[in-house]
Enzyme design. Structure first.
Site, short mmCIF file in Angstrom:
data_model
loop_
_atom_site.label_atom_id
_atom_site.label_comp_id
_atom_site.label_asym_id
_atom_site.label_seq_id
_atom_site.Cartn_x
_atom_site.Cartn_y
_atom_site.Cartn_z
N CYS A 100 -112.27 36.71 33.84
CA CYS A 100 -112.32 36.39 32.42
C CYS A 100 -111.30 37.01 31.52
O CYS A 100 -110.08 37.21 31.88
CB CYS A 100 -113.55 36.15 31.80
SG CYS A 100 -113.80 35.01 30.39
N TYR A 101 -111.70 37.75 30.65
CA TYR A 101 -110.70 38.78 29.73
C TYR A 101 -109.77 39.66 30.62
O TYR A 101 -108.92 39.89 30.70
CB TYR A 101 -111.46 39.61 28.85
CG TYR A 101 -110.90 40.69 28.09
CD1 TYR A 101 -110.01 40.15 26.96
CD2 TYR A 101 -110.48 41.78 28.44
CE1 TYR A 101 -109.26 40.86 26.11
CE2 TYR A 101 -109.80 42.63 27.78
CZ TYR A 101 -109.17 42.20 26.59
OH TYR A 101 -108.39 43.27 25.89
N HIS A 133 -116.76 33.32 35.65
CA HIS A 133 -117.42 34.36 35.80
C HIS A 133 -118.43 34.17 37.22
O HIS A 133 -119.25 33.36 37.38
CB HIS A 133 -118.75 34.56 34.72
CG HIS A 133 -118.15 35.02 33.26
ND1 HIS A 133 -118.09 36.37 33.18
CD2 HIS A 133 -117.74 34.47 32.38
CE1 HIS A 133 -117.46 36.61 31.89
NE2 HIS A 133 -117.21 35.09 31.49
N LYS A 138 -133.58 47.80 37.67
CA LYS A 138 -134.92 47.66 37.73
C LYS A 138 -135.42 47.13 39.08
O LYS A 138 -136.56 47.57 39.81
CB LYS A 138 -135.29 46.55 36.75
CG LYS A 138 -137.09 46.54 36.78
CD LYS A 138 -137.58 47.52 35.80
CE LYS A 138 -138.96 47.45 35.51
NZ LYS A 138 -139.85 48.59 34.91
N GLU A 193 -120.04 36.45 38.53
CA GLU A 193 -121.28 37.13 38.84
C GLU A 193 -122.58 36.29 38.36
O GLU A 193 -123.69 36.95 38.54
CB GLU A 193 -121.10 38.38 37.87
CG GLU A 193 -120.97 38.16 36.44
CD GLU A 193 -119.50 37.75 35.94
OE1 GLU A 193 -119.45 38.33 34.58
OE2 GLU A 193 -118.61 37.50 36.58
N GLY A 252 -114.90 40.35 28.59
CA GLY A 252 -115.18 40.73 27.03
C GLY A 252 -114.90 39.69 26.05
O GLY A 252 -114.37 38.62 26.26
N ASP A 280 -141.25 52.43 36.58
CA ASP A 280 -140.27 53.35 36.53
C ASP A 280 -140.90 54.81 36.88
O ASP A 280 -140.44 55.62 37.59
CB ASP A 280 -139.44 53.13 35.33
CG ASP A 280 -138.87 51.77 35.27
OD1 ASP A 280 -138.60 51.20 36.44
OD2 ASP A 280 -138.71 51.39 33.94
#
Length: 514
Positions: A81-82, A171, A370, A173, A54, A229
């Site tokens: 991180c944060y 990070h 998605k 991710e 964040g 979608d």
């Protein structure tokens, strides 16, 4: 019961990627605001908790915090991180602002081991990671040990194996941390004991039962655009409730060339009943003389609602509206401080339906990203060609024609766009690109074609790559392809005598022309 990992969001722009990485390993994950109540966390019974990054500083008084009791739940926790800094700050460690800030690529040196780091990192080795921090942990809470360090972070990775609490300053991710996926999988599978049995087949079976139970014998309306979608949602709903579903397709006249015919044929092939409405004259009339892009969006949004509501009345008594809301839409509709925004984006990107219609929402893919919707489509038996289609905006070609919209401009743009997309497929690069399109610029230039002078429009071709639709970079075409497709457009589309190529990148936000 399927295992669940709870992600508490502190406002990182890449929080969604944490959920995606975890789901890729067969574990269901949900993102909630950082202040998600403790009692609701207990009720969810997550197998593990991840604290996201964040923009705040953990040492500021007004920075977002979590209930300290979260650390006493006996649930494995992973701070990023944060999330790591906050964890250390609240558990008795020390966090300070640093003069050695790290942003972007960095390398960490492994000095210890434990938990998710075992079998991925060896002591003494160095590994590439992606950093983004100004503060750093300078003192560990009791029970923690250092696992890795970097030039700007003495505690780049930490572990408390007894309580199964871990943290990293980088990070994991993002794809820029090569071992990040392995670390997250080790945490969810080996530390938290997740089975990794979350599949699209299980999801589809569950959602069909949910729809049947919620709808009963009542009727459902579903607005479809022909995109991925809404097509997936309509197919799922039809499989669940059959003739109780009415699909309405509004042809605004702002679609790609022959789009309306293709949508009609596609739904016929899938045996899903479709009510098609040609409202092209209506929308052209509403847009006459309008040049402001935001006014165009609002006019198209209001017009779509008006046409859809009129057609819905012909169906008779209806209680539910099927909608293709995706998980990113749900996440983005709530800020990091937990305040709901005014609206959740509809799948049409032109606004929600009015409250006077009094329809309950059925949103079977609201938990999916998605790429997961595409996987669900494959599970439903939809053709890969349809599932691979590039995103197309709800306002359609209106936002690809700066200035006033006319029937002539639409026709010119449709022809140019068809040539461009066909060329991408013939070149075998369509699926390497997230989105590609042509923009008809509000500029005319003098040219010479044969023995005649021309004064015609300039068009811009644009193609971008993206993994999440939030950020994008231009696709690096080969020069001979650009030359060939430009010649094809100029030679075959009357009204265009010059083609330019847009190579701008896009920051977080829309990757459309506007």
């Amino acid at each position: 019961m399927t295992d669940c990992v709870l992600i508490l969001d502190f406002g990182s722009q890449v929080t969604q990627l944490i959920a995606r990485r975890i789901r890729e390993n067969g574990v269901y994950s949900e993102i909630k605001p950082f202040n998600f109540p403790l009692e609701k966390i207990k009720k969810m019974k997550p197998k593990a908790i991840v604290l996201s990054g964040g923009p705040s500083s953990a040492i500021e008084k007004k920075s977002p915090k979590i209930d300290n009791e979260v650390f006493d739940l006996g649930i494995p926790i992973f701070g990023i991180c944060y999330g790591q800094q906050l964890m250390c700050h609240q558990l008795g460690g020390k966090v300070e602002a640093s003069d050695e800030r790290e942003f972007g690529r960095a390398f960490v040196e492994v000095v210890g081991n434990g938990g998710p780091f075992e079998q991925v990192w060896k002591k003494g080795s160095k590994h590439e990671v992606w950093m983004s921090h100004g503060d750093r942990v300078t003192k560990l809470p009791k029970g923690f040990v250092a696992v890795a360090k970097s030039p700007g972070a003495p505690y780049a990775a930490i572990a408390d194996d007894k309580r199964k609490i871990y943290g990293v300053q980088f990070h994991p991710e993002v794809i820029h941390t090569p071992d990040g996926g392995k670390l997250l999988k080790n945490f969810t599978h080996k530390v938290a004991g997740c089975k990794g049995d979350w599949t699209m087949a299980n999801f589809l079976e569950r959602e069909i039962e949910n729809v049947k139970r919620k709808v009963g014998k009542k009727k459902v309306l579903c607005a479809v655009s022909g995109g991925v979608d809404s097509t997936v949602v309509a197919t799922l709903l039809h499989r669940a409730i059959g003739k109780q579903l009415t699909c309405i397709f509004v042809d605004t006249g702002l679609l790609r060339k022959d789009e309306a015919k293709q949508v009609k044929k596609m739904f016929a092939d899938y045996h899903v009943p479709l009510k098609q409405v040609d409202a092209s004259e209506y929308f052209l009339g509403k847009l006459k003389g309008i040049t402001d892009p935001e006014k165009k969006r609002k006019i198209i949004g209001a017009g779509f609602i008006e046409v859809f509501e009129k057609e819905a009345k012909k169906v008779g008594k209806v209680d539910f509206l099927g909608q293709g809301t995706l998980y990113p839409d749900v996440i983005e509709s709530v800020s990091v401080y937990g305040k709901a925004s005014s609206t959740i984006k509809s799948h049409h990107n032109v606004g929600g339906l009015p409250e006077r219609m009094k329809l309950q929402l059925i949103e079977p893919v609201r938990e999916l990203f998605k790429d997961e919707v595409r996987a669900l489509g494959r599970e439903l038996g939809l053709k890969q060609e349809m599932l691979d289609r590039h995103p197309f905006p709800g306002p359609g070609l209106a936002i690809r024609i700066p200035g006033e919209i006319t029937r002539e401009k639409i026709s010119i743009l449709q022809k140019a766009d068809e040539i461009f997309i066909k060329a991408l497929r013939e070149e075998g690069i369509y699926n390497e690109i997230w989105q590609a399109f042509v923009v008809l610029l509000p500029v005319k230039t003098v040219g010479v074609m044969g023995d005649s002078r021309t004064y015609e429009y300039v068009c811009a071709i644009r193609a971008v790559t993206s993994t999440d639709g939030m950020t994008a970079d231009f696709y690096d075409f080969k020069h001979d392809f650009l030359s060939r497709v430009s010649n094809q457009i100029v030679n075959n589309v009357k009204g265009i005598n010059r083609v330019v190529y847009d190579i701008t990148s896009k920051p977080p936000g829309t990757i459309e022309w506007e």
